[in-house]
Design an enzyme around this catalytic site. Structure first.
Site, PDB file in Angstrom:
ATOM      1  N   HIS A   1       0.832  -1.205   0.000  1.00 50.59           N
ATOM      2  CA  HIS A   1       0.000   0.000   0.000  1.00 50.59           C
ATOM      3  C   HIS A   1       0.861   1.248   0.000  1.00 50.59           C
ATOM      4  CE1 HIS A   1       0.771   0.761   4.316  1.00 50.59           C
ATOM      5  NE2 HIS A   1       0.711  -0.554   4.453  1.00 50.59           N
TER       6      HIS A   1
ATOM      7  N   CYS B   1       2.176  -3.116   6.656  1.00 50.44           N
ATOM      8  CA  CYS B   1       2.813  -4.195   5.902  1.00 50.44           C
ATOM      9  C   CYS B   1       3.945  -3.640   5.054  1.00 50.44           C
ATOM     10  CB  CYS B   1       1.773  -4.908   5.054  1.00 50.44           C
ATOM     11  SG  CYS B   1       0.627  -5.912   6.031  1.00 50.44           S
TER      12      CYS B   1
END
Length: 223
Positions: free
Chosen positions: A182, A198
């Site tokens: 992302h 993440c």
């Protein structure tokens, strides 16, 4: 006559002393200031690559890539991953992500890795992606950070949304790994292991990657 000569001599000596003191005073009030060397010039092609994106749903400012080691700027390189074209490879220790292409080439991006970025490794696939996604923190994260309670049912898209303008969702078989690729607006996080999340890319980079990846594309995560 003699006293007059002595007086003139004293006056001349006094004037000379004052001049010396004045010069000394200047020296003490103007210390040398260390000169900070200028930042290396950013080549124009990289300035264009990371320029503002005013036509996005939420206009994106230019990325502060002067804060990042140039090794993490997006660049086409030789594919050293050993993976076939059309594969996403996340090299966690090196903080690099590769999108493999034809003719032995790959597009390489710098990434930041969060706690959740170390939670999964192996092979999976990019199940789908979202533009300007809603972010819903996992219950375990809310337990660790109670201030996130207002977002239990989702945080609306925005520049401040932790997923940024694009997110890719990783599955292994039919199981959601909860592993995400992302966006992130903080340039200082690229190349670093940060507290949560993440795998994060600069906004301009995650948009570029999103435009290349096809749903179902294989992904390999190396820890």
């Amino acid at each position: 006559m003699h006293s007059h000569t002595i007086s003139r001599r004293h006056m001349m000596l006094g004037a000379s002393s004052l001049a010396v003191l004045a010069l000394a005073g200047c020296a003490t009030t103007t210390p040398k200031v260390p000169v900070t060397p200028p930042s290396p010039a950013i080549p124009p092609e990289y300035r264009a690559m990371y320029a503002a994106l005013p036509n996005e749903r939420f206009p994106i400012p230019a990325a502060d890539i002067h804060l990042i080691d140039p090794i993490y700027w997006r660049q086409e390189v030789t594919n050293t991953t050993g993976e076939k074209p059309g594969t996403v490879v996340v090299d966690t220790p090196s903080r690099l992500l590769y999108w493999t292409m034809e003719d032995g080439r790959a597009m390489r991006y710098g990434v930041g890795i969060g706690r959740d970025g170390f939670a999964w490794e192996g092979r999976g696939h990019v199940a789908y992606g979202r533009e300007w996604p809603t972010w819903t923190p996992p219950s375990e994260m809310i337990d660790r950070q109670p201030e996130l309670e207002p977002y239990r049912h989702g945080m609306e898209p925005a520049l401040e949304n932790p997923l940024g303008p694009r997110a890719l969702y990783i599955h292994q078989g039919n199981r959601d790994t909860l592993y995400r690729l992302h966006g992130n607006m903080d340039a200082r996080s690229i190349g670093q292991a940060v507290s949560s999340g993440c795998v994060r890319l600069l906004f301009q980079d995650v948009i570029d990657l999103y435009g290349r990846v096809r749903w179902g594309a294989p992904i390999v995560v190396v820890q």
